[in-house]
Scaffold this active site. Sequence first.
Site, short mmCIF file in Angstrom:
data_model
loop_
_atom_site.label_atom_id
_atom_site.label_comp_id
_atom_site.label_asym_id
_atom_site.label_seq_id
_atom_site.Cartn_x
_atom_site.Cartn_y
_atom_site.Cartn_z
N ASP A 66 59.82 9.94 -8.17
CA ASP A 66 58.81 9.92 -9.23
C ASP A 66 57.54 9.26 -8.74
O ASP A 66 57.51 8.68 -7.65
CB ASP A 66 59.34 9.22 -10.49
N HIS A 137 66.60 4.58 -18.39
CA HIS A 137 65.96 5.69 -17.67
C HIS A 137 66.47 5.78 -16.23
O HIS A 137 66.90 4.79 -15.63
CB HIS A 137 64.42 5.62 -17.73
P1 PGA Z 1 63.62 -1.98 -10.89
O1 PGA Z 1 63.33 -0.64 -11.64
O2 PGA Z 1 64.40 -1.64 -9.67
O3 PGA Z 1 62.28 -2.52 -10.55
O4 PGA Z 1 64.38 -2.87 -11.80
C1 PGA Z 1 64.36 0.29 -11.77
C2 PGA Z 1 63.87 1.47 -12.56
O5 PGA Z 1 63.07 1.29 -13.48
O6 PGA Z 1 64.29 2.59 -12.25
#
Ligand code: PGA
Length: 238
Positions: A66, A137
Amino acid sequence: MQIQLTNSTAAFDKAAATCVLESLKTKPDSVIALPTGRTPLGLYKYLVESPRIKAITREAFFFNLDDYVGVSENNPQSFAAFVKRHFLNPACVQPAKMRLLRADAPDLAAEAIAYDEAIADHHGIDLAILGLGANGHIAFNEPGAKWDKGTHITTLTSQTRQANAAYVLDGTAVPAHGITMGIKTIREARQVLLLVQGIAKRQALRVFLDGKPDPAWPVTSLCEHPNLTVVAEETLVA
Ligand code: PGA
């Protein structure tokens, strides 16, 4: 599903890296989808410090999950720049062995189609490495996202924008939209590695482990995946 619960950051990173290295050993020309975020940083560090990492990744091909709409790959705050900085460049992955989302493409609908075509040309994803959002998500597939979509544009929730403001964009306003590999593509990955780190993920992990598919929690789209490894901090399930 295999779940590995870890009791230290070092054990977490090693478990995640071992899974990736085993996949690459089994299939050196693996097609791998890479995440951005705080969670995979230790994995990337472990991998790039692995002996022979350049040889290990030479035949593999990489996509990213993404990015922020409108942010170019040349912008250090893009997710494309992130995966290059933390993994692809130090692992000496050649430009011909990566296809990253062009989130600043003038025609994003065309870019989404081209991205799905590139994934199809590579016969789909062998290993999708995923972080988990506190709201459940995966990639930028936010709660309510359709499970039958390929790459598409998505509106980011305020929760996601706040979470990312803390560390990804160094206080700069987080864009309102993302472009993301869709749940359809992620579910079609032949193997999924889900990384769950941070206390904010406790509820999302619990919902996932309950095993009931629920569009309000995108991660539950993976409940029935036939080849799923979860690496999670043990305190999250205590
Ligand atoms: P993070 O984010 O690894 O910074 O906790 C994970 C995500 O939002 O997919």
